[in-house]
Design a protein around this motif. Structure first.
Motif, PDB file in Angstrom:
ATOM      1  N   ASP A   1       2.232  -1.519  -4.430  1.00 26.93           N
ATOM      2  CA  ASP A   1       0.652  -0.862  -4.808  1.00 26.93           C
ATOM      3  C   ASP A   1       0.185  -1.376  -6.029  1.00 26.93           C
ATOM      4  OD1 ASP A   1      -0.508   1.784  -3.156  1.00 26.93           O
ATOM      5  OD2 ASP A   1      -1.551   1.137  -4.954  1.00 26.93           O
ATOM      6  N   ARG A   2      -1.177  -1.613  -5.895  1.00 23.80           N
ATOM      7  CA  ARG A   2      -1.941  -1.951  -7.243  1.00 23.80           C
ATOM      8  C   ARG A   2      -2.128  -0.769  -8.042  1.00 23.80           C
ATOM      9  NH1 ARG A   2      -7.633  -2.573  -4.097  1.00 23.80           N
ATOM     10  NH2 ARG A   2      -7.644  -0.367  -3.407  1.00 23.80           N
TER      11      ARG A   2
ATOM     12  N   ASP B   1      -6.017   2.686   8.040  1.00 23.14           N
ATOM     13  CA  ASP B   1      -7.226   2.299   8.096  1.00 23.14           C
ATOM     14  C   ASP B   1      -7.806   0.903   8.414  1.00 23.14           C
ATOM     15  OD1 ASP B   1      -7.676   4.999   7.813  1.00 23.14           O
ATOM     16  OD2 ASP B   1      -8.751   4.541   5.602  1.00 23.14           O
TER      17      ASP B   1
ATOM     18  N   GLY C   1     -10.419   6.170  11.413  1.00 23.84           N
ATOM     19  CA  GLY C   1      -9.692   5.836  10.242  1.00 23.84           C
ATOM     20  C   GLY C   1      -9.539   7.366   9.411  1.00 23.84           C
ATOM     21  N   VAL C   2      -8.302   8.082  10.057  1.00 23.49           N
ATOM     22  CA  VAL C   2      -7.951   9.273   9.222  1.00 23.49           C
ATOM     23  C   VAL C   2      -6.356   9.183   9.008  1.00 23.49           C
ATOM     24  CG1 VAL C   2      -9.704  10.525  10.600  1.00 23.49           C
ATOM     25  CG2 VAL C   2      -7.600  10.204  11.668  1.00 23.49           C
ATOM     26  N   ALA C   3      -6.058  10.027   7.954  1.00 24.17           N
ATOM     27  CA  ALA C   3      -4.701  10.183   7.601  1.00 24.17           C
ATOM     28  C   ALA C   3      -3.760  10.306   8.644  1.00 24.17           C
ATOM     29  CB  ALA C   3      -4.794  11.472   6.491  1.00 24.17           C
TER      30      ALA C   3
ATOM     31  N   ALA D   1      -1.209  -7.357  -3.995  1.00 24.79           N
ATOM     32  CA  ALA D   1      -1.016  -8.366  -3.216  1.00 24.79           C
ATOM     33  C   ALA D   1      -2.319  -9.325  -3.200  1.00 24.79           C
ATOM     34  CB  ALA D   1      -0.728  -7.785  -1.897  1.00 24.79           C
TER      35      ALA D   1
ATOM     36  N   GLY E   1      -0.653   4.314   0.156  1.00 22.27           N
ATOM     37  CA  GLY E   1      -1.427   5.549   0.655  1.00 22.27           C
ATOM     38  C   GLY E   1      -0.737   6.223   1.955  1.00 22.27           C
ATOM     39  N   PHE E   2      -1.164   6.730   2.903  1.00 19.57           N
ATOM     40  CA  PHE E   2      -0.566   7.531   3.954  1.00 19.57           C
ATOM     41  C   PHE E   2       0.481   6.850   4.642  1.00 19.57           C
ATOM     42  CE2 PHE E   2      -4.298  10.337   2.706  1.00 19.57           C
ATOM     43  CZ  PHE E   2      -3.420  11.277   2.705  1.00 19.57           C
ATOM     44  N   GLY E   3      -0.105   5.505   4.935  1.00 16.67           N
ATOM     45  CA  GLY E   3       0.681   4.550   5.924  1.00 16.67           C
ATOM     46  C   GLY E   3       1.882   4.101   5.229  1.00 16.67           C
TER      47      GLY E   3
ATOM     48  N   GLY F   1       0.785  -1.089   0.046  1.00 18.61           N
ATOM     49  CA  GLY F   1       0.038   0.038  -0.062  1.00 18.61           C
ATOM     50  C   GLY F   1       0.979   1.225  -0.040  1.00 18.61           C
TER      51      GLY F   1
ATOM     52  N   ALA G   1      -2.875  -1.269   3.667  1.00 21.61           N
ATOM     53  CA  ALA G   1      -3.748  -1.499   2.177  1.00 21.61           C
ATOM     54  C   ALA G   1      -5.162  -0.834   2.129  1.00 21.61           C
ATOM     55  CB  ALA G   1      -3.945  -2.837   1.979  1.00 21.61           C
TER      56      ALA G   1
ATOM     57  N   MET H   1     -16.792   6.492  -2.985  1.00 16.51           N
ATOM     58  CA  MET H   1     -15.670   7.400  -3.166  1.00 16.51           C
ATOM     59  C   MET H   1     -14.383   7.156  -2.318  1.00 16.51           C
ATOM     60  SD  MET H   1     -15.421  10.420  -4.244  1.00 16.51           S
ATOM     61  CE  MET H   1     -15.678  12.123  -3.750  1.00 16.51           C
TER      62      MET H   1
ATOM     63  N   GLN I   1      -6.513  11.104  -0.643  1.00 10.60           N
ATOM     64  CA  GLN I   1      -8.020  10.841  -0.525  1.00 10.60           C
ATOM     65  C   GLN I   1      -8.921  12.148  -0.123  1.00 10.60           C
ATOM     66  OE1 GLN I   1      -8.943   7.086   1.497  1.00 10.60           O
ATOM     67  NE2 GLN I   1      -7.422   6.065  -0.061  1.00 10.60           N
TER      68      GLN I   1
END
Ligand SMILES: Cc1cc2nc3c(=O)[nH]c(=O)nc-3n(C[C@H](O)[C@H](O)[C@H](O)COP(=O)(O)OP(=O)(O)OC[C@H]3O[C@@H](n4cnc5c(N)ncnc54)[C@H](O)[C@@H]3O)c2cc1C
Length: 462
Positions: free
Chosen positions: A46-47, A327, A336-338, A91, A25-27, A23, A122, A141, A54
């Motif tokens: 990452d896919r 998340d 579940g925040v950044a 993955a 994303g942020f993490g 992943g 992820a 979304m 987001q």
């Protein structure tokens, strides 16, 4: 090709410990950056090719920002981090004993990534609560694809309405329903009204876009329940002012091509059906499919929408070399925040770095510093809640803007977004409205083929 060859084709040296991050994303990004210069080889899988911001997806969906402004190529973001390699793939599963992750490429072929340490970041996807049949009519979304699908739906709905001869035929095309009164639903509803009232207001001959109805359906007794009551009341006043019609205490119980049905949560259980050709879904999230494969391989149960419960140090119970962050993790009801994902990423990167440097496992517990949350409601109105600080209206809006610019990845995106916001504020236009033909999505969205005879070029009554 053998695993060793695969590894070397990804540029990994077998002599150093291997970290695989699932992943970008942020993490994932924050974990990878924290591992810069540490004596490990990191593969970030990452896919997709980009890190997506987001929190501004809804601005992309409503034509304010381009997809390029809210995303950054992962390879570009991590180009200076020499021990991190980016791999494109999804993955699929892990062999927890052999410490190998299996991933698939775009063409369906698979490859393996051996690891000594595994970080899973992820994220989540939109949840339809057992009604996956809604997906075809009500996009969620969570991804860039979602934002672009929503943009297509919105722009096409106005174009369809413009082409139809009677007010009755146009009405469902000019009715936009949003399911879910959390930050994403509220932001989306407000933006659709703004799109109609400002950007599109003077561009059509037959319809008045300002007549567009935006219906916001929410199960709770107030919107934005994660904010305090005063702020949520202020948000409601702004929604009322910009013309969003909020319906509280209702569940969406059916969605089809032409309408949406709600059922009251009270004893009466009254059902109502609204004609709406555009329904957007923001009502809940669930774990991405890889979480089930991971939980299965690690012998742990998924909880709370498929999340994986972690120890205080963010490792999976019984697996000190596997961390779940962001998340997808479940720990002490953290939201579940950044910020949770970013701080989690830094924490795990730090634990691995200290383990490598000190030679003994670092099991330091994760301490989350709550920096607050913000939500955009409408032009010149946003909410900010951080500890004792509560802001709404213009001050909240300025603070919201500053926070979002600060966390956007890359100077180019920050500058581009600021410029775009300034131009939009001054001119009230939105330029990201190109709809292309031949999109594979169009097969699922019957009204997007604007070349068919179904669009009569007439001058309908107003
Ligand atoms: C519309 C919207 C608005 C938001 N607004 C805010 C806000 O204002 N403030 C705030 O703090 N938070 C906000 N959030 C929440 C915030 O974006 C998330 O908490 C954050 O993105 C979580 O980070 P993450 O790293 O856990 O997951 P994500 O950022 O979701 O990243 C997950 C990554 O994993 C990849 N992935 C998934 N499955 C696989 C797989 N099998 N193989 C390979 N890669 C995979 C995905 O492609 C993605 O890149 C918002 C979220 C949304 C959807």
């Amino acid at each position: 090709m053998t695993t060793a060859q695969e590894s070397s084709s990804l540029g990994l040296q077998r002599s150093r410990p291997r970290v695989v991050i699932v992943g970008g994303g942020f993490g994932g990004i924050y974990a990878a950056r924290r591992l810069r210069g540490v004596d490990v080889d990191v593969t970030l899988l990452d896919r997709g090719t980009s890190h997506v911001f987001q929190p501004l997806l809804y601005q992309c969906a409503t034509g304010l920002l381009s997809e390029g402004e809210i995303s950054s190529p992962l390879r570009h973001l991590l180009r200076g981090v020499r021990n991190v390699h980016v791999a494109l793939g999804e993955a699929q599963g892990i062999d927890a004993v052999g410490r190998v992750l299996t991933a698939s490429r775009f063409d369906g072929s698979t490859f393996e990534l051996p690891y000594d340490y595994l970080i899973v970041a992820a994220g989540m996807r939109q949840a339809y609560h057992g009604h996956d049949e809604y997906i075809q009519w009500a996009p969620g979304m969570k991804t860039l694809d979602d934002a672009l699908a929503i943009r297509r739906k919105l722009i096409c709905a106005f174009e369809m309405a413009e082409s139809l001869p009677t007010a009755e035929e146009r009405r469902p095309w000019l009715t936009f329903a949003v399911a879910g009164g959390g930050p994403t639903g509220v932001e989306l509803a407000g933006q659709i009204r703004e799109l109609a009232m400002h950007a599109l207001a003077n561009e059509f001959q037959s319809i008045d876009p300002c007549e567009a109805r935006v219906l916001l359906f929410h199960g709770g007794d107030r919107v934005l329940q994660s904010f305090n009551r005063k702020l949520s009341a202020a948000a409601q006043r702004t929604l009322d002012k910009v013309g969003v019609e909020t319906h509280l205490g209702v569940h969406v119980t059916d969605v089809c091509e032409t309408s949406i049905e709600t059922t009251a949560k009270n004893a009466a259980r009254t059902k109502k059906r609204y004609g709406a050709r555009t329904v957007l879904w923001t009502a809940g999230v669930e774990a991405v499919p890889f979480a089930a494969a991971l939980a299965n391989a690690l012998g742990v149960k998924q909880i709370q929408g498929g999340r994986i419960a972690v120890e205080p140090d963010l490792t999976v119970p019984g697996h000190p070399n596997v961390w779940v962050i962001g998340d997808l993790m479940s720990l002490n009801d953290l939201p579940g925040v950044a910020e949770v994902a970013m701080q989690g990423g830094r924490h795990v990167g730090g634990c691995i770095a200290r383990t490598i440097e000190g030679g003994t496992p670092d099991r330091k517990p994760f301490k989350y510093r709550d920096l607050g949350s913000a939500a955009y409601i409408a032009r010149r109105h946003a909410l900010l809640q951080a500890g004792p600080i509560r802001m709404s209206g213009f001050l909240g809006w300025v603070s919201w803007g500053a926070i979002h610019i600060a966390f956007l990845a890359g100077y180019r995106n920050r500058f581009g977004t600021l410029l775009n916001w300034a131009v939009t504020l001054a001119s009230r236009t939105r330029r990201e409205r190109a709809i292309t033909y031949g999109d594979p999505e169009s097969a699922r969205q019957p009204y997007t083929d604007l070349t068919t005879e179904s669009i009569a070029v007439t001058r309908p009554e107003r």
